[in-house]
Write an enzyme that holds these catalytic residues in place. Structure first.
Site, PDB file in Angstrom:
ATOM      1  N   GLU A 120      43.085  44.802  34.047  1.00 50.05           N
ATOM      2  CA  GLU A 120      42.802  43.377  34.018  1.00 50.05           C
ATOM      3  C   GLU A 120      42.382  42.943  32.621  1.00 50.05           C
ATOM      4  OE1 GLU A 120      39.973  42.566  37.163  1.00 50.05           O
ATOM      5  OE2 GLU A 120      40.912  44.044  38.482  1.00 50.05           O
ATOM      6  N   GLU A 130      39.737  33.004  39.191  1.00 44.55           N
ATOM      7  CA  GLU A 130      38.865  33.557  40.226  1.00 44.55           C
ATOM      8  C   GLU A 130      37.450  33.074  39.941  1.00 44.55           C
ATOM      9  OE1 GLU A 130      39.173  37.857  41.356  1.00 44.55           O
ATOM     10  OE2 GLU A 130      37.218  37.946  40.388  1.00 44.55           O
TER      11      GLU A 130
END
Length: 291
Positions: free
Chosen positions: A88, A206
């Protein structure tokens, strides 16, 4: 679309910032681990055989509440459940901080015991000290004003045929490139499924919602504005791409959008000749329509 350049800076005393102070709190081991409500607005390419991903990510400083965070990132994934492998990279804002920071993360066991942010544990090998992992990204975009972005590439080294950088070995490691600079790599040896290729890629935002005061959080995603406000007001990802087995960058097709609560945060996809595959995403969180 005109975007100005950004710098990823170090702390005032010259030390590379790893954000250890924030992320050593148990709640920040990874948001999916804890009893937080995690909300996504993202698109995914699944059931593939991917050798990497790229995107240009619009940079903002969304409002966040204490104990919460807001993220815009790329996920390169393989496996699932407790065997999930994930790479990520993107930007994050934590705990109400007025800084937007570059971050990376990895796990090889579904966020259980392996992996960490930035350089907080052995794993990622940094080869370029000009990019500060955990460093602040400045300046950020202004609502109705100049837009800032960063380009991020995660790519599995196989040959030197990727012409825009120097992935010049075939060791199978996963290399990170930020703003056209190679930053370092995740060794393939720290992974199980990602020792091979990726089977899914996601791009998006997110947030963590702790429901302060008994209602939905006012932590913002993206710019804090909905996608329908579009360029200059809503946060965007452009030039989405994946790498195929020949190291060619391809436009992802048949993207699967996923939005947990559209009245709080939403997403709108598109494609054109200038920006390639793109999407706007985000929102304000708590409102009359988002309780």
């Amino acid at each position: 679309m005109h975007e100005g350049t950004v710098k990823i800076i170090e702390s005032e005393d010259g030390d590379v910032i790893d954000c250890v102070d924030i992320r050593k709190q148990p709640a920040f081991n990874h948001p999916l681990l804890k009893n937080h409500t995690v909300q996504y607005a993202q698109v995914s390419a699944v059931d593939g055989n991917y050798y990497g991903a790229r995107a240009t990510i619009n940079v903002w400083n969304p409002l966040t509440n204490f104990g919460e965070l807001s993220i815009a990132q790329i996920w390169v994934l393989a496996g699932d459940g407790n065997e999930l492998n994930s790479l990520e990279a993107g930007w994050t804002v934590n705990n109400g901080e007025k800084k937007t920071r570059l971050f990376i993360y990895w796990t090889s066991d579904g966020y259980q015991s392996t992996g960490c942010y930035n350089l907080d544990c052995p794993g990622f090998v940094q080869t370029n000290k000009n990019i500060a992992l955990g460093g602040s990204i400045e300046p950020v975009s202004k609502y109705g004003g100049e837009q800032r972005d960063i380009s991020i590439v995660i790519h599995k080294a196989r040959s030197n045929s990727y012409s825009h950088s120097h992935f010049n070995n075939n060791d199978g490691n996963w290399w990170l490139q930020v703003q056209d600079q190679l930053v370092g790599y995740w060794p393939s040896s720290i992974f199980t499924h990602l020792a091979g290729t990726s089977d899914a890629i996601s791009w998006g935002g997110e947030i963590v919602n702790n429901q302060p005061n008994g209602h939905h959080t006012s932590t913002q995603m993206g710019s804090g504005h909905f996608p329908n406000e579009a360029y200059g007001k809503a946060s965007f990802f452009t030039k989405l791409g994946y790498f195929d087995e020949g190291n060619n960058v391809k436009d992802p097709e048949n993207l699967e959008p996923f939005v947990t609560r559209p009245p709080c945060y939403d997403l709108r996809t598109g494609k054109d000749n200038k920006f390639g595959v793109f999407f706007y995403f985000g929102g304000p969180g708590y409102s009359a329509n988002c309780q």
